[in-house]
Motif scaffolding. Structure first.
Motif, mmCIF file in Angstrom:
data_model
loop_
_atom_site.group_PDB
_atom_site.id
_atom_site.type_symbol
_atom_site.label_atom_id
_atom_site.label_comp_id
_atom_site.label_asym_id
_atom_site.label_seq_id
_atom_site.Cartn_x
_atom_site.Cartn_y
_atom_site.Cartn_z
ATOM 1 N N ASP A 120 38.639 33.403 41.725
ATOM 2 C CA ASP A 120 37.434 33.461 41.206
ATOM 3 C C ASP A 120 36.063 33.243 42.492
ATOM 4 N N VAL A 121 36.591 32.096 43.378
ATOM 5 C CA VAL A 121 35.751 32.398 45.160
ATOM 6 C C VAL A 121 35.371 33.831 45.435
ATOM 7 N N LEU A 122 36.859 34.673 45.474
ATOM 8 C CA LEU A 122 36.445 35.815 46.279
ATOM 9 C C LEU A 122 35.914 36.734 45.056
ATOM 10 N N LEU A 123 35.509 36.659 44.131
ATOM 11 C CA LEU A 123 34.972 37.584 43.197
ATOM 12 C C LEU A 123 33.579 37.117 42.780
ATOM 13 N N SER A 124 33.295 36.172 43.577
ATOM 14 C CA SER A 124 31.886 36.074 43.637
ATOM 15 C C SER A 124 31.480 36.659 45.311
ATOM 16 N N ASN A 125 31.765 36.802 46.210
ATOM 17 C CA ASN A 125 31.187 37.059 47.235
ATOM 18 C C ASN A 125 31.425 38.353 47.398
ATOM 19 N N ALA A 126 30.187 38.550 48.114
ATOM 20 C CA ALA A 126 29.513 40.663 48.381
ATOM 21 C C ALA A 126 30.881 40.355 48.985
ATOM 22 N N GLU A 127 31.372 40.789 50.395
ATOM 23 C CA GLU A 127 32.050 41.807 51.408
ATOM 24 C C GLU A 127 33.134 41.263 50.494
ATOM 25 N N PHE A 128 34.045 40.825 49.480
ATOM 26 C CA PHE A 128 35.101 40.914 48.726
ATOM 27 C C PHE A 128 35.035 41.747 48.363
ATOM 28 N N LYS A 129 33.899 41.699 47.090
ATOM 29 C CA LYS A 129 33.514 42.941 46.454
ATOM 30 C C LYS A 129 33.976 44.084 46.461
ATOM 31 N N ALA A 130 33.373 44.610 48.001
ATOM 32 C CA ALA A 130 33.197 45.734 48.350
ATOM 33 C C ALA A 130 34.479 46.489 48.445
ATOM 34 N N LEU A 131 35.373 45.102 49.087
ATOM 35 C CA LEU A 131 37.205 45.339 49.459
ATOM 36 C C LEU A 131 37.672 46.064 47.512
ATOM 37 N N LEU A 132 37.067 44.871 46.556
ATOM 38 C CA LEU A 132 37.597 45.514 45.558
ATOM 39 C C LEU A 132 37.256 46.653 45.165
ATOM 40 N N GLU A 133 35.887 46.732 45.378
ATOM 41 C CA GLU A 133 35.432 48.246 44.792
ATOM 42 C C GLU A 133 36.352 49.700 45.871
ATOM 43 N N ALA A 134 36.361 48.958 46.712
ATOM 44 C CA ALA A 134 37.472 50.751 47.821
ATOM 45 C C ALA A 134 38.896 50.232 46.896
ATOM 46 N N ALA A 135 39.183 49.113 46.726
ATOM 47 C CA ALA A 135 40.878 49.623 46.033
ATOM 48 C C ALA A 135 40.423 50.358 44.893
ATOM 49 N N ARG A 136 39.536 49.983 44.051
ATOM 50 C CA ARG A 136 39.214 50.490 42.570
ATOM 51 C C ARG A 136 39.617 51.868 43.198
ATOM 52 N N GLU A 137 38.877 52.168 43.942
ATOM 53 C CA GLU A 137 39.182 54.288 43.649
ATOM 54 C C GLU A 137 39.906 53.909 44.375
ATOM 55 N N GLU A 138 40.648 53.335 45.345
ATOM 56 C CA GLU A 138 42.414 54.252 45.946
ATOM 57 C C GLU A 138 43.300 54.114 44.529
ATOM 58 N N TRP A 139 42.853 53.296 43.490
ATOM 59 C CA TRP A 139 43.630 52.843 42.290
ATOM 60 C C TRP A 139 43.314 54.345 41.336
ATOM 61 N N THR A 141 47.726 34.714 42.562
ATOM 62 C CA THR A 141 47.122 35.893 43.146
ATOM 63 C C THR A 141 46.941 36.802 43.170
ATOM 64 N N ILE A 142 47.559 37.154 44.113
ATOM 65 C CA ILE A 142 48.641 38.841 43.401
ATOM 66 C C ILE A 142 47.683 39.462 42.078
ATOM 67 N N ALA A 143 48.895 38.950 41.052
ATOM 68 C CA ALA A 143 48.601 38.842 39.758
ATOM 69 C C ALA A 143 47.227 39.128 39.182
ATOM 70 N N TYR A 144 46.703 37.822 39.569
ATOM 71 C CA TYR A 144 45.126 38.435 39.311
ATOM 72 C C TYR A 144 44.301 38.988 39.673
ATOM 73 N N LEU A 145 44.547 39.147 40.726
ATOM 74 C CA LEU A 145 44.045 40.605 42.056
ATOM 75 C C LEU A 145 43.904 41.979 41.150
ATOM 76 N N LEU A 146 45.413 41.902 40.526
ATOM 77 C CA LEU A 146 45.565 43.171 40.005
ATOM 78 C C LEU A 146 44.998 43.177 38.540
ATOM 79 N N LYS A 147 45.107 42.395 38.315
ATOM 80 C CA LYS A 147 44.372 42.440 36.812
ATOM 81 C C LYS A 147 43.385 42.982 36.430
ATOM 82 N N GLU A 148 42.800 42.646 38.054
ATOM 83 C CA GLU A 148 41.216 43.560 37.901
ATOM 84 C C GLU A 148 40.999 44.510 38.624
#
Length: 123
Positions: free
Chosen positions: A104-123, A54-61
């Protein structure tokens, strides 16, 4: 982001573990040595494998250029649990599949997508 998904990931892992209720290799092969205490919950799927992938797939994103490194590290973590006698290879495989489906379920969730975008900004 990772802290936000941990409770849900734990529910997925333990729901599957209790559904399949597979004994660990050390239960069937008592002569297998182990350096750490054997967990008292079922083996399938491997929780460490599910978490690591799970961590690897998310870090891949977040960092696609290093995706291979993240996936190799996840597999190393999972295989080390096999070497330790806590899991069968199929436990690892099931953890990898569960992780992919969970992400895959996380990536289809709007709330999680916002968290992912915030993480991208920090990256």
């Amino acid at each position: 982001m990772f802290e936000a998904i941990t409770p849900d990931l734990s529910i997925v892992i333990f729901t599957l573990k209790h559904r399949f209720d597979r004994v660990r290799p050390t239960f069937l092969h008592t002569k297998l040595g182990h350096l750490f205490p054997v967990p008292d919950h079922p083996a399938y799927p491997s929780g460490h494998s599910t978490q690591a992938f799970t961590i690897a797939y998310l870090l891949k994103e977040l960092d696609p250029a290093n995706a291979d490194t993240y996936l190799k590290d996840a597999l190393r973590i999972a295989r080390n649990r096999e070497i330790a006698g806590f899991h069968y290879p199929s436990d690892t495989g099931a953890g990898r599949v569960a992780a992919r489906k969970f992400v895959d379920v996380l990536l289809s969730n709007a709330e999680f997508k916002a968290l992912l975008e915030a993480a991208r900004e920090e990256w």
